[in-house]
Design a protein around this motif. Structure first.
Motif, PDB file in Angstrom:
ATOM      1  N   GLN A  65       0.824  -1.216   0.000  1.00  0.00           N
ATOM      2  CA  GLN A  65       0.000   0.000   0.000  1.00  0.00           C
ATOM      3  C   GLN A  65       0.863   1.275   0.000  1.00  0.00           C
ATOM      4  O   GLN A  65       0.324   2.379   0.013  1.00  0.00           O
ATOM      5  CB  GLN A  65      -0.890   0.033   1.259  1.00  0.00           C
ATOM      6  CG  GLN A  65      -1.749  -1.184   1.478  1.00  0.00           C
ATOM      7  CD  GLN A  65      -3.020  -1.169   0.636  1.00  0.00           C
ATOM      8  OE1 GLN A  65      -3.251  -0.214  -0.110  1.00  0.00           O
ATOM      9  NE2 GLN A  65      -3.810  -2.193   0.739  1.00  0.00           N
ATOM     10  N   ILE A  66       2.191   1.095  -0.008  1.00  0.00           N
ATOM     11  CA  ILE A  66       3.111   2.223   0.114  1.00  0.00           C
ATOM     12  C   ILE A  66       3.972   2.324  -1.141  1.00  0.00           C
ATOM     13  O   ILE A  66       4.514   1.319  -1.611  1.00  0.00           O
ATOM     14  CB  ILE A  66       4.007   2.054   1.366  1.00  0.00           C
ATOM     15  CG1 ILE A  66       3.141   1.968   2.628  1.00  0.00           C
ATOM     16  CG2 ILE A  66       5.003   3.187   1.494  1.00  0.00           C
ATOM     17  CD1 ILE A  66       3.922   1.691   3.900  1.00  0.00           C
ATOM     18  N   GLU A  67       4.094   3.521  -1.671  1.00  0.00           N
ATOM     19  CA  GLU A  67       4.912   3.729  -2.866  1.00  0.00           C
ATOM     20  C   GLU A  67       6.385   3.450  -2.555  1.00  0.00           C
ATOM     21  O   GLU A  67       6.842   3.654  -1.420  1.00  0.00           O
ATOM     22  CB  GLU A  67       4.762   5.172  -3.364  1.00  0.00           C
ATOM     23  CG  GLU A  67       3.344   5.565  -3.762  1.00  0.00           C
ATOM     24  CD  GLU A  67       2.870   4.815  -4.998  1.00  0.00           C
ATOM     25  OE1 GLU A  67       3.705   4.208  -5.697  1.00  0.00           O
ATOM     26  OE2 GLU A  67       1.648   4.845  -5.268  1.00  0.00           O
ATOM     27  N   PRO A  68       7.156   2.956  -3.562  1.00  0.00           N
ATOM     28  CA  PRO A  68       8.567   2.609  -3.324  1.00  0.00           C
ATOM     29  C   PRO A  68       9.387   3.692  -2.627  1.00  0.00           C
ATOM     30  O   PRO A  68      10.137   3.377  -1.694  1.00  0.00           O
ATOM     31  CB  PRO A  68       9.085   2.289  -4.730  1.00  0.00           C
ATOM     32  CG  PRO A  68       7.875   1.782  -5.455  1.00  0.00           C
ATOM     33  CD  PRO A  68       6.723   2.577  -4.924  1.00  0.00           C
ATOM     34  N   PRO A  69       9.294   4.979  -3.013  1.00  0.00           N
ATOM     35  CA  PRO A  69      10.095   5.985  -2.292  1.00  0.00           C
ATOM     36  C   PRO A  69       9.730   6.087  -0.818  1.00  0.00           C
ATOM     37  O   PRO A  69      10.593   6.322   0.033  1.00  0.00           O
ATOM     38  CB  PRO A  69       9.768   7.293  -3.031  1.00  0.00           C
ATOM     39  CG  PRO A  69       9.300   6.864  -4.375  1.00  0.00           C
ATOM     40  CD  PRO A  69       8.572   5.585  -4.161  1.00  0.00           C
ATOM     41  N   ASP A  70       8.444   5.880  -0.523  1.00  0.00           N
ATOM     42  CA  ASP A  70       8.022   5.945   0.876  1.00  0.00           C
ATOM     43  C   ASP A  70       8.418   4.687   1.647  1.00  0.00           C
ATOM     44  O   ASP A  70       8.632   4.755   2.863  1.00  0.00           O
ATOM     45  CB  ASP A  70       6.517   6.167   0.962  1.00  0.00           C
ATOM     46  CG  ASP A  70       6.127   7.570   0.535  1.00  0.00           C
ATOM     47  OD1 ASP A  70       6.968   8.480   0.677  1.00  0.00           O
ATOM     48  OD2 ASP A  70       4.988   7.761   0.069  1.00  0.00           O
ATOM     49  N   LEU A 123       0.170   5.971   7.847  1.00  0.00           N
ATOM     50  CA  LEU A 123       0.137   7.349   7.359  1.00  0.00           C
ATOM     51  C   LEU A 123       0.945   7.555   6.084  1.00  0.00           C
ATOM     52  O   LEU A 123       0.811   8.582   5.429  1.00  0.00           O
ATOM     53  CB  LEU A 123       0.622   8.305   8.453  1.00  0.00           C
ATOM     54  CG  LEU A 123      -0.258   8.363   9.700  1.00  0.00           C
ATOM     55  CD1 LEU A 123       0.284   9.375  10.684  1.00  0.00           C
ATOM     56  CD2 LEU A 123      -1.709   8.684   9.346  1.00  0.00           C
ATOM     57  N   LEU A 124       1.760   6.572   5.711  1.00  0.00           N
ATOM     58  CA  LEU A 124       2.488   6.627   4.442  1.00  0.00           C
ATOM     59  C   LEU A 124       1.739   5.925   3.309  1.00  0.00           C
ATOM     60  O   LEU A 124       2.180   5.979   2.164  1.00  0.00           O
ATOM     61  CB  LEU A 124       3.871   5.982   4.602  1.00  0.00           C
ATOM     62  CG  LEU A 124       4.968   6.824   5.251  1.00  0.00           C
ATOM     63  CD1 LEU A 124       6.219   5.980   5.454  1.00  0.00           C
ATOM     64  CD2 LEU A 124       5.293   8.059   4.432  1.00  0.00           C
ATOM     65  N   GLU A 125       0.645   5.291   3.612  1.00  0.00           N
ATOM     66  CA  GLU A 125      -0.081   4.535   2.595  1.00  0.00           C
ATOM     67  C   GLU A 125      -0.775   5.463   1.612  1.00  0.00           C
ATOM     68  O   GLU A 125      -1.280   6.527   1.979  1.00  0.00           O
ATOM     69  CB  GLU A 125      -1.095   3.607   3.259  1.00  0.00           C
ATOM     70  CG  GLU A 125      -0.453   2.519   4.084  1.00  0.00           C
ATOM     71  CD  GLU A 125      -1.445   1.657   4.826  1.00  0.00           C
ATOM     72  OE1 GLU A 125      -1.021   0.709   5.504  1.00  0.00           O
ATOM     73  OE2 GLU A 125      -2.664   1.951   4.741  1.00  0.00           O
ATOM     74  N   GLY A 184      -7.051  -1.819   9.865  1.00  0.00           N
ATOM     75  CA  GLY A 184      -7.686  -3.131   9.992  1.00  0.00           C
ATOM     76  C   GLY A 184      -6.725  -4.285   9.829  1.00  0.00           C
ATOM     77  O   GLY A 184      -7.020  -5.407  10.254  1.00  0.00           O
ATOM     78  N   ARG A 185      -5.556  -4.045   9.233  1.00  0.00           N
ATOM     79  CA  ARG A 185      -4.545  -5.091   9.045  1.00  0.00           C
ATOM     80  C   ARG A 185      -3.306  -4.829   9.907  1.00  0.00           C
ATOM     81  O   ARG A 185      -2.206  -5.277   9.553  1.00  0.00           O
ATOM     82  CB  ARG A 185      -4.152  -5.196   7.578  1.00  0.00           C
ATOM     83  CG  ARG A 185      -5.264  -5.719   6.679  1.00  0.00           C
ATOM     84  CD  ARG A 185      -4.771  -5.899   5.248  1.00  0.00           C
ATOM     85  NE  ARG A 185      -5.815  -6.414   4.378  1.00  0.00           N
ATOM     86  CZ  ARG A 185      -5.681  -6.601   3.061  1.00  0.00           C
ATOM     87  NH1 ARG A 185      -4.524  -6.288   2.475  1.00  0.00           N
ATOM     88  NH2 ARG A 185      -6.679  -7.074   2.342  1.00  0.00           N
ATOM     89  N   ASP A 186      -3.477  -4.123  10.996  1.00  0.00           N
ATOM     90  CA  ASP A 186      -2.364  -3.874  11.905  1.00  0.00           C
ATOM     91  C   ASP A 186      -1.962  -5.202  12.548  1.00  0.00           C
ATOM     92  O   ASP A 186      -2.702  -5.770  13.346  1.00  0.00           O
ATOM     93  CB  ASP A 186      -2.777  -2.866  12.981  1.00  0.00           C
ATOM     94  CG  ASP A 186      -1.607  -2.397  13.833  1.00  0.00           C
ATOM     95  OD1 ASP A 186      -0.572  -3.081  13.855  1.00  0.00           O
ATOM     96  OD2 ASP A 186      -1.735  -1.349  14.486  1.00  0.00           O
ATOM     97  N   ARG A 187      -0.778  -5.705  12.167  1.00  0.00           N
ATOM     98  CA  ARG A 187      -0.299  -6.975  12.715  1.00  0.00           C
ATOM     99  C   ARG A 187       0.596  -6.777  13.939  1.00  0.00           C
ATOM    100  O   ARG A 187       0.985  -7.753  14.576  1.00  0.00           O
ATOM    101  CB  ARG A 187       0.468  -7.744  11.628  1.00  0.00           C
ATOM    102  CG  ARG A 187      -0.410  -8.227  10.490  1.00  0.00           C
ATOM    103  CD  ARG A 187       0.364  -9.129   9.539  1.00  0.00           C
ATOM    104  NE  ARG A 187       1.340  -8.380   8.762  1.00  0.00           N
ATOM    105  CZ  ARG A 187       1.068  -7.764   7.609  1.00  0.00           C
ATOM    106  NH1 ARG A 187      -0.160  -7.804   7.111  1.00  0.00           N
ATOM    107  NH2 ARG A 187       2.005  -7.114   6.954  1.00  0.00           N
TER     108      ARG A 187
END
Length: 242
Positions: free
Chosen positions: A128-133, A213-215, A179-182
């Motif tokens: 869910q996070i872009e490569p730079p992030d 917050l980076l998603e 919801g997917r916080d592991r």
């Protein structure tokens, strides 16, 4: 709006949300690695309080959410609103925190780096996070020395949210959970906090992990401006008065 970061303490991982929120807020990320911040809950809260102007909003993520609750409890008259994202107030109830607190300082640097790298997939929904992030997240995680990570785990282990006067905190509060916080049971935790906070709004991002917050799909502004949310009247009145 003051942003209080998670375990990395850098404050640099809020930039995506800051871009969207700059129309409503003057965003100021705080680095908990500042030499004046100290290394106890008391010194951290005092330092944040010294940066807190009357009428400010606080946004805390994970470790920073616990710190935000402490600050609001001490200076409720200075705060206008509170945002808590995947609060780590449940960590002391997790069985692994004790082992992490004691073992981290003794890990060889290479092993600590390797475990940190492998833990990224546990910490975040990387797809869910872009490569730079992803690289920003990786650098932030690797920037935390093991002794600092152990120290912050110890602080979280001593944080007892049940002892805070949440019922008297009448400021609008947005509670966000992935919801997917592991890493932590954040959905359950925000539900429990909402039962005690008089003006709480709960938002569950079903596909999000802990470092949400980076998603690319996460948008705090959308939650804050939700027409039936606790922040909408406050922010709309502020916009109208400009």
């Amino acid at each position: 709006m003051l942003y209080l970061p998670g375990m990395d303490g850098t404050g640099g991982l809020f930039y995506r949300q800051a871009r969207a929120l700059e129309r409503e807020f003057c965003i100021r990320p705080l680095s908990l690695n500042h030499p004046e911040a100290g290394n106890s809950w008391e010194t951290l809260a005092d330092w944040v309080g010294s940066q807190l102007e009357t009428g400010a909003y606080l946004c805390g993520e994970s470790f920073g959410a616990c710190l935000a609750l402490l600050v609001v409890a001490r200076w409720p008259e200075r705060c206008r609103g509170l945002v808590l994202v995947n609060p780590a107030s449940s960590l002391r109830r997790r069985p692994w925190w004790w082992a992490g607190h004691w073992l981290l300082p003794f890990l060889p640097p290479g092993l600590y780096h390797q475990l940190s790298e492998r833990g990224l997939g546990f910490l975040a929904e990387l797809n869910q996070i872009e490569p730079p992030d992803r690289e920003r997240l990786r650098q932030a995680v690797h920037s935390v020395p093991p002794e600092v990570a152990a120290q912050r785990l110890a602080l979280l282990g001593s944080f007892v949210v049940e002892e805070l006067p949440l019922e008297s905190m009448t400021l609008p509060t947005l509670l966000v959970a992935g919801g997917r916080d592991r890493l932590l049971p954040s959905v359950q935790e925000v539900g429990q906090l909402a039962e005690r906070l008089p003006r709480a709004q709960v938002e569950i991002s079903p596909l999000s992990g802990h470092a949400c917050l980076l998603e690319r799909q996460m948008n705090l502004r959308r939650y804050l401006l939700k027409p039936d949310g606790v922040f909408a009247p406050l922010l709309l009145n502020s916009a109208a008065s400009r």
